[in-house]
Design an enzyme around this catalytic site. Sequence first.
Site, PDB file in Angstrom:
ATOM      1  N   GLU A 178       0.848  -1.198   0.000  1.00 24.01           N
ATOM      2  CA  GLU A 178       0.000   0.000   0.000  1.00 24.01           C
ATOM      3  C   GLU A 178       0.881   1.245   0.000  1.00 24.01           C
ATOM      4  O   GLU A 178       2.064   1.178   0.322  1.00 24.01           O
ATOM      5  CB  GLU A 178      -0.828   0.041   1.295  1.00 24.01           C
ATOM      6  CG  GLU A 178      -1.664  -1.178   1.564  1.00 24.01           C
ATOM      7  CD  GLU A 178      -2.936  -1.190   0.738  1.00 24.01           C
ATOM      8  OE1 GLU A 178      -3.469  -0.097   0.466  1.00 24.01           O
ATOM      9  OE2 GLU A 178      -3.369  -2.276   0.335  1.00 24.01           O
ATOM     10  N   ASP A 197       0.224  -6.996  10.278  1.00 20.41           N
ATOM     11  CA  ASP A 197      -0.574  -7.960   9.506  1.00 20.41           C
ATOM     12  C   ASP A 197      -0.258  -9.404   9.935  1.00 20.41           C
ATOM     13  O   ASP A 197      -1.165 -10.188  10.222  1.00 20.41           O
ATOM     14  CB  ASP A 197      -0.260  -7.740   8.016  1.00 20.41           C
ATOM     15  CG  ASP A 197      -0.978  -8.701   7.114  1.00 20.41           C
ATOM     16  OD1 ASP A 197      -2.169  -8.492   6.846  1.00 20.41           O
ATOM     17  OD2 ASP A 197      -0.341  -9.680   6.669  1.00 20.41           O
ATOM     18  N   LYS A 239      -2.561 -12.356  12.114  1.00 16.55           N
ATOM     19  CA  LYS A 239      -2.784 -13.712  11.609  1.00 16.55           C
ATOM     20  C   LYS A 239      -2.345 -14.762  12.638  1.00 16.55           C
ATOM     21  O   LYS A 239      -3.035 -15.768  12.827  1.00 16.55           O
ATOM     22  CB  LYS A 239      -2.031 -13.896  10.287  1.00 16.55           C
ATOM     23  CG  LYS A 239      -2.647 -13.060   9.157  1.00 16.55           C
ATOM     24  CD  LYS A 239      -1.727 -12.999   7.961  1.00 16.55           C
ATOM     25  CE  LYS A 239      -2.333 -12.211   6.819  1.00 16.55           C
ATOM     26  NZ  LYS A 239      -1.360 -11.919   5.753  1.00 16.55           N
ATOM     27  N   GLY A 258      -4.309 -11.995  -3.023  1.00 21.44           N
ATOM     28  CA  GLY A 258      -4.718 -11.975  -4.425  1.00 21.44           C
ATOM     29  C   GLY A 258      -6.191 -12.293  -4.553  1.00 21.44           C
ATOM     30  O   GLY A 258      -6.776 -13.008  -3.742  1.00 21.44           O
TER      31      GLY A 258
HETATM   32  N1  LIG Z   1      -6.168  -8.269  -0.890  1.00 18.19           N
HETATM   33  C1  LIG Z   1      -5.935  -9.511  -0.535  1.00 18.19           C
HETATM   34  O1  LIG Z   1      -5.360 -10.288  -1.291  1.00 18.19           O
HETATM   35  C2  LIG Z   1      -6.416 -10.023   0.800  1.00 18.19           C
HETATM   36  C3  LIG Z   1      -6.088 -11.335   1.197  1.00 18.19           C
HETATM   37  C4  LIG Z   1      -6.588 -11.835   2.394  1.00 18.19           C
HETATM   38  C5  LIG Z   1      -7.359 -11.024   3.197  1.00 18.19           C
HETATM   39  N2  LIG Z   1      -7.628  -9.734   2.815  1.00 18.19           N
HETATM   40  C6  LIG Z   1      -8.482  -8.916   3.686  1.00 18.19           C
HETATM   41  O2  LIG Z   1      -9.731  -8.741   3.024  1.00 18.19           O
HETATM   42  C7  LIG Z   1     -10.260  -7.454   3.300  1.00 18.19           C
HETATM   43  C8  LIG Z   1     -10.490  -6.720   1.987  1.00 18.19           C
HETATM   44  O3  LIG Z   1      -9.256  -6.559   1.332  1.00 18.19           O
HETATM   45  P1  LIG Z   1      -9.171  -5.937  -0.146  1.00 18.19           P
HETATM   46  O4  LIG Z   1      -7.777  -6.116  -0.572  1.00 18.19           O
HETATM   47  O5  LIG Z   1     -10.275  -6.451  -0.978  1.00 18.19           O
HETATM   48  O6  LIG Z   1      -9.403  -4.400   0.193  1.00 18.19           O
HETATM   49  P2  LIG Z   1      -9.796  -3.259  -0.852  1.00 18.19           P
HETATM   50  O7  LIG Z   1      -9.419  -3.643  -2.230  1.00 18.19           O
HETATM   51  O8  LIG Z   1      -9.302  -1.989  -0.280  1.00 18.19           O
HETATM   52  O9  LIG Z   1     -11.400  -3.257  -0.785  1.00 18.19           O
HETATM   53  C9  LIG Z   1     -12.091  -2.870   0.360  1.00 18.19           C
HETATM   54  C10 LIG Z   1     -13.555  -2.768   0.013  1.00 18.19           C
HETATM   55  O10 LIG Z   1     -14.272  -2.400   1.194  1.00 18.19           O
HETATM   56  C11 LIG Z   1     -15.104  -1.290   0.891  1.00 18.19           C
HETATM   57  N3  LIG Z   1     -15.212  -0.459   2.079  1.00 18.19           N
HETATM   58  C12 LIG Z   1     -14.216   0.178   2.742  1.00 18.19           C
HETATM   59  N4  LIG Z   1     -14.717   0.859   3.787  1.00 18.19           N
HETATM   60  C13 LIG Z   1     -16.057   0.659   3.763  1.00 18.19           C
HETATM   61  C14 LIG Z   1     -17.130   1.114   4.560  1.00 18.19           C
HETATM   62  N5  LIG Z   1     -16.931   1.931   5.597  1.00 18.19           N
HETATM   63  N6  LIG Z   1     -18.392   0.727   4.231  1.00 18.19           N
HETATM   64  C15 LIG Z   1     -18.591  -0.100   3.175  1.00 18.19           C
HETATM   65  N7  LIG Z   1     -17.611  -0.560   2.382  1.00 18.19           N
HETATM   66  C16 LIG Z   1     -16.365  -0.179   2.676  1.00 18.19           C
HETATM   67  C17 LIG Z   1     -14.416  -0.545  -0.237  1.00 18.19           C
HETATM   68  O11 LIG Z   1     -15.391   0.218  -0.905  1.00 18.19           O
HETATM   69  P3  LIG Z   1     -15.057   1.077  -2.237  1.00 18.19           P
HETATM   70  O12 LIG Z   1     -14.822   0.050  -3.300  1.00 18.19           O
HETATM   71  O13 LIG Z   1     -16.291   1.854  -2.446  1.00 18.19           O
HETATM   72  O14 LIG Z   1     -13.859   1.883  -1.904  1.00 18.19           O
HETATM   73  C18 LIG Z   1     -13.863  -1.703  -1.048  1.00 18.19           C
HETATM   74  O15 LIG Z   1     -14.832  -2.187  -1.944  1.00 18.19           O
HETATM   75  C19 LIG Z   1      -9.243  -6.761   4.217  1.00 18.19           C
HETATM   76  O16 LIG Z   1      -9.665  -6.899   5.544  1.00 18.19           O
HETATM   77  C20 LIG Z   1      -7.958  -7.518   3.959  1.00 18.19           C
HETATM   78  O17 LIG Z   1      -7.099  -7.530   5.095  1.00 18.19           O
HETATM   79  C21 LIG Z   1      -7.173  -9.223   1.635  1.00 18.19           C
END
Ligand SMILES: NC(=O)c1ccc[n+]([C@@H]2O[C@H](COP(=O)([O-])OP(=O)(O)OC[C@H]3O[C@@H](n4cnc5c(N)ncnc54)[C@H](OP(=O)(O)O)[C@@H]3O)[C@@H](O)[C@H]2O)c1
Length: 411
Positions: free
Chosen positions: A189, A200, A204, A301
């Site tokens: 990020e 992070d 976990k 991913g």
């Molecule tokens: N990325 C990975 O590979 C991965 C792997 C394992 C676990 N995770 C976990 O999964 C979760 C999501 O990760 P991500 O990578 O998908 O994050 P991301 O791409 O930043 O997406 C977050 C989503 O949540 C929405 N959001 C944020 N604040 C919100 C609120 N107050 N009300 C409603 N919606 C809200 C955002 O809306 P907008 O689209 O409108 O901005 C976006 O759609 C996190 O907790 C992360 O730690 C991620």
Amino acid sequence: METIKIALLGFGTVGSGVYEIIRSHQERLRTLLGKNVEIVGVLINDKTKERHIDKDILVTTDIEQIFEIPDVEVVIEAIVGVEPGFTYLSKAIDKGYHIITANKELFAHKGQQLKQKAADRGVRISYEASVAGGIPIIGTLRQLLQVNSVVQIEAILNGTSNFILSEIRGEEISFEHALQSAQQNGFAEADPSNDIDGHDAFYKIVILFELLFGRQPKWELIRRKGIRNIRLNHIRLAESFGFRIKHVASLSYENGSVEINVEPNVVPEDHPLYSVEGVDNAVVLTGDLIGELKLQGPGAGKLPTGSAIIEDLVNIFNAEKQHRLVKDIDLKAGTANEFQTWFVIGNAVDPFDGLTLFENSINDQGKFVTARLIEATEGQVKQLLNKNSDLVIYPFAGKPSQPIKKAFVSA
Ligand SMILES: NC(=O)c1ccc[n+]([C@@H]2O[C@H](COP(=O)([O-])OP(=O)(O)OC[C@H]3O[C@@H](n4cnc5c(N)ncnc54)[C@H](OP(=O)(O)O)[C@@H]3O)[C@@H](O)[C@H]2O)c1
């Protein structure tokens, strides 16, 4: 045919992956579940973002509209941070929905509460995607715990940190350049602190502890350090001994006590984490019966994480059994009195009386820097650091390392 209706909270990397998999695997899900699976509502934060979501699906920023959709059975949460996810999931449980989350920060803080609430309400709560993305570590531990006691976990749980350390070593670049490279590749990020300061991986390992022992550890007894202060010359010095530096989250259980650490470790060549490079995650676990088992793969991913969520979904409806080993345990703060091997970098004069097993120096931009393997207790290491604040000291992955000691003493 009946339909399982799902509300999806969050439509970023993970949420959109879940959406795609459900669309592309309709037939497979029908075969597995004997039902259709349909996303009926999506909660997002920013209405102005362009998204490719079927027009029949309610897309809203208002959680109350999601809760008004009739006949929802499952809420999948993929938002960031403890709130608003915790409030939303608490309410979803109250309404009798099953819950699946990928949100490790939320689950490390509030998992116990949510699990209790879900048990009281008679709904299921699943969180495979929250630890190591696509690696099925939660399911594997549940399966093993039917007969094994898991006595040790050593894991690379943060792909960003592992990528940065691999880049520093492979490309011979500074930490700052490797971090830039991670950001350019979409692995870090703009604010990378969650990854590079170890938060992070900390969340976990807390989740894994809770799965094993059925309660929260005392967070203040867990040593957490990130990779922010690792320099190229540390990595080069480690290499000159045949070692790598990895960011390791570890949990070990012995004589009724558990120790948890999240920090950079020196890893010798024969250690299973040595070869884990790039954004991969890996978990090495030791069960009293099975011995050592290593799982390695994508820790993040869209599709790997989405896959873990869909596996959870299928398990919920295929009546997965819950298994947990609850033991009487204490969490201890470090093995202060045991002798261990440490990797010490720095040129301090002779603070190592009787402790050094082996030493080596490299020329770093015209200056010689020395690294030593020492055998010392944690207390002695603290004293060394008090007297010589320039020293950098890494513990070794694994148990106090007899093979390393033998190899270097006889060399
Ligand atoms: N990325 C990975 O590979 C991965 C792997 C394992 C676990 N995770 C976990 O999964 C979760 C999501 O990760 P991500 O990578 O998908 O994050 P991301 O791409 O930043 O997406 C977050 C989503 O949540 C929405 N959001 C944020 N604040 C919100 C609120 N107050 N009300 C409603 N919606 C809200 C955002 O809306 P907008 O689209 O409108 O901005 C976006 O759609 C996190 O907790 C992360 O730690 C991620």
